[in-house]
Scaffold this active site. Sequence first.
Site, PDB file in Angstrom:
ATOM      1  N   ASP A  59       0.789  -1.249   0.000  1.00 46.28           N
ATOM      2  CA  ASP A  59       0.000   0.000   0.000  1.00 46.28           C
ATOM      3  C   ASP A  59       0.816   1.291   0.000  1.00 46.28           C
ATOM      4  OD1 ASP A  59      -1.876  -1.982   0.232  1.00 46.28           O
ATOM      5  OD2 ASP A  59      -2.824  -1.229   2.047  1.00 46.28           O
ATOM      6  N   GLU A 112      -4.583  -0.797  -1.527  1.00 47.69           N
ATOM      7  CA  GLU A 112      -5.910  -0.839  -0.904  1.00 47.69           C
ATOM      8  C   GLU A 112      -6.821   0.112  -1.683  1.00 47.69           C
ATOM      9  OE1 GLU A 112      -6.115   0.202   3.268  1.00 47.69           O
ATOM     10  OE2 GLU A 112      -8.297   0.254   3.253  1.00 47.69           O
ATOM     11  N   LYS A 155      -6.667  -4.880  -3.325  1.00 50.36           N
ATOM     12  CA  LYS A 155      -7.390  -5.487  -2.205  1.00 50.36           C
ATOM     13  C   LYS A 155      -8.393  -4.500  -1.630  1.00 50.36           C
ATOM     14  CE  LYS A 155      -3.655  -4.323   1.056  1.00 50.36           C
ATOM     15  NZ  LYS A 155      -4.365  -3.523   2.035  1.00 50.36           N
ATOM     16  N   CYS A 163      -2.422  -2.356   7.750  1.00 53.18           N
ATOM     17  CA  CYS A 163      -2.378  -3.276   6.596  1.00 53.18           C
ATOM     18  C   CYS A 163      -1.203  -4.243   6.650  1.00 53.18           C
ATOM     19  CB  CYS A 163      -2.408  -2.488   5.301  1.00 53.18           C
ATOM     20  SG  CYS A 163      -4.026  -1.704   5.068  1.00 53.18           S
TER      21      CYS A 163
HETATM   22  N1  TIU Z   1      -2.765   0.471   4.165  1.00 57.92           N
HETATM   23  C1  TIU Z   1      -3.267   0.707   5.377  1.00 57.92           C
HETATM   24  O1  TIU Z   1      -2.607   0.519   6.390  1.00 57.92           O
HETATM   25  N2  TIU Z   1      -4.537   1.259   5.453  1.00 57.92           N
HETATM   26  C2  TIU Z   1      -4.988   2.069   6.454  1.00 57.92           C
HETATM   27  O2  TIU Z   1      -6.120   2.525   6.451  1.00 57.92           O
HETATM   28  N3  TIU Z   1      -4.098   2.370   7.438  1.00 57.92           N
HETATM   29  C3  TIU Z   1      -4.284   3.235   8.475  1.00 57.92           C
HETATM   30  O3  TIU Z   1      -3.412   3.282   9.340  1.00 57.92           O
HETATM   31  N4  TIU Z   1      -5.363   3.988   8.527  1.00 57.92           N
END
Ligand code: TIU
Length: 223
Positions: free
Chosen positions: A25, A73, A131, A164
């Site tokens: 991500d 994401e 994802k 994530c």
């Molecule tokens: N990629 C991921 O960690 N998505 C999140 O929403 N992380 C947060 O810390 N909000």
Amino acid sequence: MKRVNASLPYPFEYEAGRAALLVIDMQNDFCAPGGFGERLGNDIAPARRIIPAIAGVLEAAREAGLLVIHTREGHLPDLSDCPPAKLERSRKQGAGIGDPGPMGRILIRGERGHDIVAELAPAAGEPVVDKPGKGAFYATDLERMLREREIEHLILTGVTTHVCVHTTLREANDRGYRCLVLEDATAAFDPADHEAALHMVRQQGGIFGWTSSSAAFIRSLRV
Ligand code: TIU
């Protein structure tokens, strides 16, 4: 067999041909101003700061012929893959998934915010796993990809360590993968969350796996 001597709680051993590097991500939505991460009220500086470390790991992994997989994401433009609970909470936080932002609609596939940062652009042939959840195994082809290539070891990098990266780590651990989390190639918006997440990996004798620096991992690849 390769060996990361300086990993915790003890040396991590792996076979390069059965190891994959996961870059989780590293998207504008988490690393650029006005993206999902910042609109949730976070400081994105820690996410940006790890870009050079991941670039170094990517270079070494490519040189050694490791499988490299990137994840993103995000959701379909019609939000049909976004659970109402996630959507409601994002709106309450002022980061409504699908709402317009400076990089297009927030956390939507195909928008600029959803793109991986330019410095870490996937190379030709490297799979990109899209994802809808925090974990990279849920509702994706990742497990099939890894089984087809007989991967047993995963090296985890990216953001955020406690969300994530950790969800993916836990999913991977239950599926039998041996996981190494790179401390300086992962980040949380709050450094306290990052430290806590790393501690959780290696406590109880490595309940979820191992942690090490990216330099220690790169050294292990090059011997
Ligand atoms: N990629 C991921 O960690 N998505 C999140 O929403 N992380 C947060 O810390 N909000």
